[in-house]
Design an enzyme around this catalytic site. Structure first.
Site, PDB file in Angstrom:
ATOM      1  N   LYS A  27       1.327  11.304  13.227  1.00 48.46           N
ATOM      2  CA  LYS A  27       1.828  11.809  11.941  1.00 48.46           C
ATOM      3  C   LYS A  27       2.298  13.253  12.105  1.00 48.46           C
ATOM      4  CE  LYS A  27      -0.798   8.817   8.872  1.00 48.46           C
ATOM      5  NZ  LYS A  27      -1.441   8.614   7.583  1.00 48.46           N
ATOM      6  N   ASP A  49      -2.571  14.358   6.748  1.00 50.57           N
ATOM      7  CA  ASP A  49      -2.067  13.081   6.237  1.00 50.57           C
ATOM      8  C   ASP A  49      -0.939  13.282   5.223  1.00 50.57           C
ATOM      9  OD1 ASP A  49      -1.805  10.440   5.610  1.00 50.57           O
ATOM     10  OD2 ASP A  49      -3.613  10.303   4.375  1.00 50.57           O
ATOM     11  N   ASN A  92      -2.790  -1.554   7.950  1.00 48.09           N
ATOM     12  CA  ASN A  92      -4.100  -2.113   7.611  1.00 48.09           C
ATOM     13  C   ASN A  92      -3.874  -3.618   7.662  1.00 48.09           C
ATOM     14  OD1 ASN A  92      -5.407   0.342   7.252  1.00 48.09           O
ATOM     15  ND2 ASN A  92      -4.679   0.521   5.141  1.00 48.09           N
ATOM     16  N   ARG A  99     -11.324  17.478  10.005  1.00 49.06           N
ATOM     17  CA  ARG A  99     -10.483  16.295  10.215  1.00 49.06           C
ATOM     18  C   ARG A  99      -9.191  16.637  10.975  1.00 49.06           C
ATOM     19  NH1 ARG A  99      -8.149  12.493   5.346  1.00 49.06           N
ATOM     20  NH2 ARG A  99      -6.393  11.623   6.490  1.00 49.06           N
ATOM     21  N   GLU A 120       3.807   9.246  -1.011  1.00 43.10           N
ATOM     22  CA  GLU A 120       2.401   9.029  -1.375  1.00 43.10           C
ATOM     23  C   GLU A 120       1.761  10.240  -2.068  1.00 43.10           C
ATOM     24  OE1 GLU A 120      -0.035   7.882   1.911  1.00 43.10           O
ATOM     25  OE2 GLU A 120      -1.902   8.056   0.767  1.00 43.10           O
ATOM     26  N   ARG A 126      -1.511   4.120  16.958  1.00 40.65           N
ATOM     27  CA  ARG A 126      -1.433   5.258  16.040  1.00 40.65           C
ATOM     28  C   ARG A 126      -2.446   6.353  16.376  1.00 40.65           C
ATOM     29  NH1 ARG A 126      -1.974   4.328  10.526  1.00 40.65           N
ATOM     30  NH2 ARG A 126      -0.212   5.553   9.815  1.00 40.65           N
ATOM     31  N   GLU A 171       5.833  21.784  -4.242  1.00 42.46           N
ATOM     32  CA  GLU A 171       4.724  22.516  -3.620  1.00 42.46           C
ATOM     33  C   GLU A 171       4.248  23.633  -4.550  1.00 42.46           C
ATOM     34  OE1 GLU A 171       5.792  25.048  -0.308  1.00 42.46           O
ATOM     35  OE2 GLU A 171       3.866  24.686   0.659  1.00 42.46           O
ATOM     36  N   LYS A 222      -3.326   0.237  14.082  1.00 44.60           N
ATOM     37  CA  LYS A 222      -4.213   1.288  13.544  1.00 44.60           C
ATOM     38  C   LYS A 222      -5.626   0.888  13.942  1.00 44.60           C
ATOM     39  CE  LYS A 222      -5.727   3.106   9.017  1.00 44.60           C
ATOM     40  NZ  LYS A 222      -5.391   3.155   7.586  1.00 44.60           N
ATOM     41  N   GLU A 279     -10.305   4.883   9.207  1.00 42.39           N
ATOM     42  CA  GLU A 279     -10.437   4.425   7.822  1.00 42.39           C
ATOM     43  C   GLU A 279     -10.965   2.991   7.734  1.00 42.39           C
ATOM     44  OE1 GLU A 279      -6.561   5.237   6.085  1.00 42.39           O
ATOM     45  OE2 GLU A 279      -7.143   7.311   5.730  1.00 42.39           O
ATOM     46  N   GLU A 327       0.869  -1.185   0.000  1.00 40.61           N
ATOM     47  CA  GLU A 327       0.000   0.000   0.000  1.00 40.61           C
ATOM     48  C   GLU A 327       0.906   1.236   0.000  1.00 40.61           C
ATOM     49  OE1 GLU A 327      -3.316  -0.260   2.587  1.00 40.61           O
ATOM     50  OE2 GLU A 327      -3.765   1.890   2.490  1.00 40.61           O
TER      51      GLU A 327
HETATM   52  C1  GCV Z   1      -2.031   2.455   5.498  1.00 40.63           C
HETATM   53  C2  GCV Z   1      -3.455   7.380   4.346  1.00 40.63           C
HETATM   54  C3  GCV Z   1      -3.076   6.456   3.243  1.00 40.63           C
HETATM   55  C4  GCV Z   1      -3.460   5.025   3.557  1.00 40.63           C
HETATM   56  C5  GCV Z   1      -2.800   4.641   4.875  1.00 40.63           C
HETATM   57  C6  GCV Z   1      -3.280   5.609   5.941  1.00 40.63           C
HETATM   58  C7  GCV Z   1      -2.621   5.344   7.277  1.00 40.63           C
HETATM   59  O1  GCV Z   1      -4.831   7.513   4.404  1.00 40.63           O
HETATM   60  O2  GCV Z   1      -3.660   6.867   2.059  1.00 40.63           O
HETATM   61  O3  GCV Z   1      -3.005   4.208   2.518  1.00 40.63           O
HETATM   62  O4  GCV Z   1      -3.111   3.332   5.225  1.00 40.63           O
HETATM   63  O5  GCV Z   1      -2.942   6.919   5.564  1.00 40.63           O
HETATM   64  O6  GCV Z   1      -1.634   6.003   7.556  1.00 40.63           O
HETATM   65  O7  GCV Z   1      -3.093   4.498   8.000  1.00 40.63           O
END
Ligand code: GCV
Length: 834
Positions: A379, A384, A224, A355, A412, A338, A531, A301, A305, A181
């Site tokens: 984070k 994100d 995930n 959010r 990402e 997390r 940016e 996690k 999500e 992912e």
């Molecule tokens: C692993 C973002 C990413 C997801 C990721 C999530 C997270 O939403 O797009 O792919 O999932 O962060 O950090 O849990």
């Protein structure tokens, strides 16, 4: 005579021309030039001594042999005891005290620190590489080799380094089937078809890279999480990976699924306070630690999500975290919970929803309720991994809870390895940001997360790496600098971005001053550049938030539950997050920081529209209006990438051929994409605001001929979604299997021109294109790229430049497109320039 000339010519060709794959990254140990090698051969003893068979020390020994062989073309002898001969002696302080007390330092070293010392005994000069732990000795070995590679003196050493924090870990979002992912460098190095790969040699190579930076742990599966990782059948797979990483001092961490007690544990609930569930976690931890005694711990996690969490059974995050933490505690394991908890079905119509608030809202009231081996993994920003976010307020909120910062090394939202974006300057801004969390002292994020500000027992820094099987690890050689930079910052966050990039460049591409200067300057400016063309002023990235997080989709973030809204309308742009008029997010910071973000005047321009909804005519600190800045920054960004391409071209022959060609192709692609972004974002805001670019660029593209306005045979016009993904909001594609043709008429002055073809290269086929001028074939190519879309949109927008074509007024320029598979030979425009 001819032979002499040939020899001279041969000697002038840099030794570098040989192809390099990038696999060894910054650990290439390229041969030093003869003068330097001679100097080091005098300074480096011909013998290496290590004690015992412990795997980490063996790695240190083999690394020393490898490095000296590579750089100095010298084979060191290896011995297991010291004699009167000069030697490089590698060992823990305890080993030295026992086997070579005359070389042992007085005192001790903290954690995984190392000490490099020159010790003279009876006129014999040895180099001692030591640490309190085996890891420390290994890190010292890498540090010594790095010094040699960077041309630093090793004759009079007394260098002690202690890592800033104890947790310096990596996370991977790898699925057990081998997919990753948000990974952009190929398939997983760990997993294949539900098992550890047969050949784990790349895991070992990776462990070596991590160890060279002092990284001491890595998770090996996606947050995930697949609940199967906790089943007894899977345990041998974990053991194999742990065995492979252990010689590099890298502990394994597992991502777990909170629902496991029910989904794979045979229980009817996963309620953390249920005695059966408590026993489940305890037994699991006991079983795993029996097989992997040095496991680092678990990461989770939950409630995010779609992942199940304690809210489903009416419990708090602290209830959940402590039950798992307590199961790990007897084994010395850590539990990372997390902080990325939020509701992705939020109602965007409610102006108070935000959010950005979620992490602080979820954890503030629980501060002090977590056990000592539990960490909240936060984070860097409240959303994100966007291109620009403020530091998460939660860093400043937690006083009585361990925390770690989570950074994203994999790109990402940052161009996914197809764009060069060096992230260290961004991370530095967050790590150095003073949260004003304690009166009378500096409280930068780096100190808070290391546990220094509030005297927490532990803390640190975690990076989401997601390397893959590609030889370049990330699909782009330049992206390796992010892993290097992450590791160096985790070890010492006080290093500057320039120091870090300079080391990386010289280790990765060699010492040629022109190469070093060029690569450093591309890397150091690349975040701002990216940016600039993908959404500045705190708009965050304007990537397709609900899709691939790559291509341009200015409104993808709006009107959905994911909560990354910028609320652009005819009058203005930005999300009002103040206490007075907005969601109150600004008020989650400590008072001094909150005050700064509360007012438009004191909010830095870079975050203006993250905190405030402002009119397009709002003046920035520079005096420019917001709208003009949006236009200018996008043009500046694309121009900067054009310069990266020409600067890189000047390095031909100075960088090995393979990496030269691969980086050139990457930068050229990036330039093409930066134009798509520039035009798409600028036109979006022009259309929205109705305010023209004072420099007249937006909407005016000299030499550009839209495909949809040309003469079409077989081709059909189609609208593109979102419209800003194509020039003129339309493209053409070919529904005819045998092919279609588009004909443009050249009406300019006669002369030699470059023709740029903007076409679409989706990932579900390999269409062919042929370009003819006045009936003569000038170029043909196949669209074979693999970008993350099967649609005609900005992500698939590609570019072919045909240089130096003679054009006369009235010439027909014809492109024939032949579809293949799901690819319909789409075209956007041609541009005639030069
Ligand atoms: C692993 C973002 C990413 C997801 C990721 C999530 C997270 O939403 O797009 O792919 O999932 O962060 O950090 O849990």
């Amino acid at each position: 005579m001819f032979r002499r000339l040939f020899l001279i010519a041969f000697l002038l060709v840099p030794v570098l021309a040989q192809a390099e794959s990038g696999l060894d990254a910054w650990l290439r140990y390229a041969p030093l030039d003869e003068a330097a090698a001679r100097r080091y051969r005098d300074a480096v003893p011909p013998l290496v001594v290590t004690f015992g068979n412990e795997a980490v020390i063996q790695s240190a020994k083999s690394e020393m042999l490898r490095g000296v062989r590579g750089m100095l073309n010298r084979n060191l002898r290896a011995e297991a005891r010291v004699s009167s001969e000069a030697a490089i002696v590698i060992g823990t302080i305890a080993q030295l005290r026992q086997s070579a007390p005359q070389l042992a330092p007085a005192g001790s070293l903290e954690g995984d620190g190392f000490w490099l010392r020159t010790v003279r005994i009876n006129g014999v000069r040895s180099i001692v590489v030591t640490g309190e732990t085996e890891r420390g000795a290994l890190y010292g070995t890498f540090a010594l080799l790095r010094k040699i590679a960077l041309g630093e003196s090793v004759t009079d050493l007394d260098q002690k380094e202690i890592p800033y924090s104890s947790v310096r870990w990596i996370n991977h979002w790898e699925n057990l089937d081998g997919s990753i992912e948000r990974g952009y460098g190929g398939r997983s190095i760990f997993w294949e078809n539900g098992k550890a790969r047969e050949d784990l040699s790349r895991v070992s190579d990776y462990g070596r890279l991590l160890a060279s930076l002092g990284i001491n742990g890595t998770s090996i599966n996606n947050v995930n999480a697949d609940a199967r990782v906790l089943t007894p059948e899977f345990l041998p797979q974990i053991v194999r990976v742990a065995d492979t990483l252990r010689p590099w001092g890298v502990k394994v961490i597992l991502s777990v699924d909170f629902g496991s007690p029910r989904s794979v544990g045979g229980l009817t609930t996963f309620d953390p306070l249920d005695p059966g569930v408590i026993a489940y976690w305890k037994n699991k931890a006991d079983d795993i630690y029996r097989a992997v005694p040095d496991l680092g711990g678990f990461v989770l996690k939950a409630d995010s999500e779609g992942r199940v969490g304690p809210s489903a059974v009416g419990r708090t995050h602290a209830d959940a975290a402590n039950v798992v933490g307590r199961a790990l505690k007897p084994h010395g394991g850590f539990f990372f919970y997390r902080g990325f908890v939020y509701d992705n079905r939020m109602d965007w119509r409610n102006p108070k929803n935000d959010r950005a608030r979620a992490a602080d809202d979820n954890f503030r009231s629980l501060d002090g309720k977590f056990d000592d081996n539990v960490f909240i993994q936060i984070k860097n920003g409240p959303i994100d991994f966007q291109v620009r976010e403020p530091a998460s307020p939660l860093f400043g909120t937690l006083e009585k809870t361990n925390q770690v910062i989570e950074l994203q090394i994999t790109q990402e939202y940052m161009g996914q390895g197809r764009h060069t974006v060096f992230l260290v300057p961004m991370w530095k801004e967050v790590l150095d940001f003073d949260m004003r969390a304690r009166p009378g002292m500096a409280t930068p994020v780096k100190a808070l997360v290391a546990g220094k500000t509030f005297g927490r027992p532990s803390g640190g820094i975690i990076g989401v790496s997601n390397v893959g099987l590609d030889e370049s690890w990330y699909g782009n050689h330049m992206s390796q600098a992010n892993l290097y930079g992450f590791g160096r910052l985790a070890w010492n966050p006080d290093l500057t971005s320039r120091q870090i990039v300079d080391e990386w460049t010289r280790l990765t591409f060699g010492d040629d001053p022109k190469v070093v200067e060029t690569v450093n300057s591309i890397q150091l400016s690349s975040w701002r550049t990216y940016e600039n063309y993908t959404g500045p002023l705190g708009l965050q990235t304007l990537t397709d938030i609900v899709g691939n997080h790559y291509g341009l989709a200015v409104e993808a973030s709006e009107r959905n539950g994911w909560g990354q809204w910028h609320f652009a309308d005819e009058k203005g742009v930005g999300m009002e997050r103040t206490v007075a008029k907005g969601t109150g997010f600004a008020g989650q910071y400590r008072p001094e920081v909150a005050k700064m973000y509360e007012s438009v005047e004191s909010t830095p321009d870079d975050l203006l529209v993250f905190f405030h909804h402002v009119p397009y005519t709002q003046r920035l600190k520079s005096g420019k209006t917001v709208i003009q800045f949006l236009y200018d920054s996008h043009y500046d960004g694309a121009d900067a990438v054009a310069k990266y391409v020409s600067d890189w071209k000047a390095l031909k022959g100075r960088v090995d051929d393979r990496r030269y060609a691969e980086v050139l192709a990457q930068l050229q692609y990036q330039y093409g994409q930066s134009i798509v972004w520039r035009d798409g974002v600028a036109n979006y805001f022009f259309k929205m605001s109705g305010i023209a670019d004072t420099k007249g660029r937006v909407g005016n593209y000299p030499g550009r001929l839209e495909a949809e306005a040309a003469t079409l045979t077989g081709y059909a016009v189609r609208s593109v979604t979102p419209p800003e993904g194509a020039s003129g909001e339309n493209a053409i594609d070919c529904p005819v299997a045998t092919g279609c043709t588009v004909t443009f008429k050249y009406a300019g002055e006669p002369g030699w021109r470059d023709i740029t073809v903007r076409y679409f290269d989706v990932n579900s086929g390999t269409a062919k294109y042929r370009l003819k001028v006045a009936g003569q074939l000038m170029a043909e190519w196949t669209a074979t790229d693999r970008v993350p879309t099967r649609r005609i949109d900005s992500s698939s927008s590609a570019r072919r430049v045909i240089e130096g074509v003679l054009l006369r007024a009235g010439d027909e320029i014809q492109i024939e497109g032949i579809p293949e598979g799901g690819e319909t030979a789409g075209l956007d425009y041609i541009e005639i320039g030069g």
